[in-house]
Write an enzyme that holds these catalytic residues in place. Structure first.
Site, PDB file in Angstrom:
ATOM      1  N   ARG A 101      35.951  44.646  38.855  1.00 51.07           N
ATOM      2  CA  ARG A 101      35.068  44.077  39.883  1.00 51.07           C
ATOM      3  C   ARG A 101      34.386  45.163  40.720  1.00 51.07           C
ATOM      4  O   ARG A 101      34.203  45.005  41.929  1.00 51.07           O
ATOM      5  CB  ARG A 101      35.836  43.121  40.809  1.00 51.07           C
TER       6      ARG A 101
ATOM      7  N   ARG B 141      31.149  41.865  46.158  1.00 47.45           N
ATOM      8  CA  ARG B 141      30.890  41.640  47.594  1.00 47.45           C
ATOM      9  C   ARG B 141      31.402  42.708  48.542  1.00 47.45           C
ATOM     10  O   ARG B 141      30.978  42.753  49.684  1.00 47.45           O
ATOM     11  CB  ARG B 141      31.482  40.278  48.013  1.00 47.45           C
TER      12      ARG B 141
ATOM     13  N   ARG C 261      22.493  39.897  46.487  1.00 44.69           N
ATOM     14  CA  ARG C 261      23.021  38.535  46.346  1.00 44.69           C
ATOM     15  C   ARG C 261      22.334  37.566  47.318  1.00 44.69           C
ATOM     16  O   ARG C 261      22.106  36.400  46.975  1.00 44.69           O
ATOM     17  CB  ARG C 261      24.539  38.586  46.580  1.00 44.69           C
TER      18      ARG C 261
ATOM     19  N   ASP D 177      29.700  36.696  34.489  1.00 42.06           N
ATOM     20  CA  ASP D 177      30.963  36.045  34.845  1.00 42.06           C
ATOM     21  C   ASP D 177      31.609  35.507  33.573  1.00 42.06           C
ATOM     22  O   ASP D 177      30.933  35.344  32.558  1.00 42.06           O
ATOM     23  CB  ASP D 177      30.742  34.912  35.853  1.00 42.06           C
TER      24      ASP D 177
ATOM     25  N   TYR E 167      40.155  26.747  33.950  1.00 37.66           N
ATOM     26  CA  TYR E 167      39.145  26.229  34.888  1.00 37.66           C
ATOM     27  C   TYR E 167      38.533  24.922  34.388  1.00 37.66           C
ATOM     28  O   TYR E 167      38.219  24.027  35.164  1.00 37.66           O
ATOM     29  CB  TYR E 167      38.040  27.268  35.101  1.00 37.66           C
TER      30      TYR E 167
END
Ligand code: CP3
Length: 348
Positions: free
Chosen positions: A23, A27, A36, A73, A150
């Site tokens: 990652r 963020r 973003r 992703d 998920y």
């Protein structure tokens, strides 16, 4: 190209301890948050190759890293197979109509999904070109088990109760879903490689929910099928498997045909080595929370890991999981500099 990351994967001698950060684009970087903020939602950004390329390069401009990872992703595949996906701030990914029946599985598209993922291949080729051969580019996917987690649960969860209920109560149904995901994933990764990915990593974030024998049946076997597919069609492209919580299963992981395993911080690299010897490369495993500590404590933690691995050319420094969004980038710099200072520094 600086190849030390690929050298470690391919069992070639190299001069420095290679490192990258799971990652690494994300963020915790203000420059990422800026890009973003121009997009209403995360998937819209993922579908813009220029934006993906820009944020993938940001960590390379800030830190001395040995690999870049495609910005995308793992949930691109379920979306392309027809599931409606939304990323809700504070909640994470949410799927409408989670999978609960054979009927829903039969409606998942495998035929056109590959074409709907062209935006990912575009992100790969755009990024590959922009890196200008500075470092290799890692392509990636989620493991079928982690994607199914998920898709069946509908969202992230601590227990993934619906998924594990399905595994024991309707195993055939789950295996049918895992088969479909495996089929699409093989072609998806192949397309990423054709578009410029130099190595592949499979994220099995939720593999650690399984028991020692269900791990083999419901996660590792599918990752093995994908690995074998890559080995057959792209023999020069190394594959890394990362099962979070899978430290005790490293012997089985090493037998899957992969070139490397990622490890989290629940086991020491030395212990991990005991399971695999030098048959595969190992990547990891600083606790991402260590980056909340003082500079001195970060340096100590890095030194402790390197003290056992510095001279092993099948070792790649990384965190044990992705960098947290509230980490101060200056702390990442401390870590990166410590790896350079205390890692292997042989003359070439
Ligand atoms: O540098 C990189 O590694 C960036 C590329 C990348 C992302 N996601 C970007 C992302 C990669 C390799 C992933 C993998 C991923 N995605 C995994 C496996 C690795 C892991 O961390 O376990 C998983 C489980 C996901 C699913 C996912 N995507 C979740 C659970 C979330 C929300 C929670 C969170 O951590 O933010 C995402 C969204 C996501 N994927 C973001 C980023 C940068 C944040 C979204 C935003 O910026 O709005």
């Amino acid at each position: 190209m600086r190849t030390i990351y690929l050298d470690a994967l391919k069992n070639k001698k190299h001069t420095h301890t290679p490192m990258w950060i799971m990652r690494q684009a994300g963020r915790y970087l203000p420059e990422y948050r800026y890009v973003r903020s121009k997009f209403q939602n995360f998937m819209t950004m993922c579908k813009n190759a220029q934006a993906c390329c820009e944020v993938a390069l940001q960590p390379l401009d800030r830190f001395d890293l040995d690999a870049s990872i495609v910005f995308s992703d793992i949930l691109t595949i379920p979306e392309a197979m027809g599931m409606k996906l939304e990323f809700i701030p504070g909640t994470g990914p949410v799927f409408d109509n989670p999978i609960q029946s054979d009927k829903q599985i039969s409606l998942l598209d495998t035929k056109y999904a590959i074409d709907k993922l062209t935006y990912v291949y575009d992100a790969v080729s755009t990024t590959k070109q922009a890196i200008k051969n500075r470092v290799p580019l890692i392509g990636f996917c989620g493991s079928p088990w982690t994607l199914a987690a998920y898709m069946v649960e509908g969202h992230g969860s601590k227990q993934f109760t619906k998924l594990r209920q399905m595994m024991y109560a309707q195993p055939k149904m789950l295996q049918n879903l895992l088969d479909k995901l495996t089929q699409v994933t093989c072609i998806y990764l192949s397309e990423q490689i054709k578009s410029g990915a130099d190595a592949i990593m499979i994220f099995d974030t939720w593999g650690g929910l399984l028991s020692h024998h269900t791990y083999q049946i419901f996660s590792l076997n599918y990752m093995q099928t994908i690995t074998q597919f890559i080995k057959t069609h792209h023999p020069d492209t190394p594959v890394t498997l990362f099962t979070k919580g899978g430290g005790l299963w490293l012997d089985k992981i090493a037998q899957s045909g992969c070139d490397a395993a990622g490890i989290d911080w629940s086991i020491s690299i030395k212990q991990a080595r005991g399971f695999v010897n030098d048959s595969i490369a190992l990547q990891g495993n600083l606790d991402p929370a260590a980056l909340y500590g003082s500079d001195e404590s970060i340096i100590q933690e890095v030194k402790a890991i390197l003290s056992t691995q510095r001279d092993n050319h099948r070792y790649i420094f990384n965190l044990g999981h992705g960098v947290y969004p509230d980490i101060n980038p200056d702390k990442v710099k401390v870590m990166v500099e410590a790896v350079r200072e205390f890692g292997c520094k042989n003359q070439s």
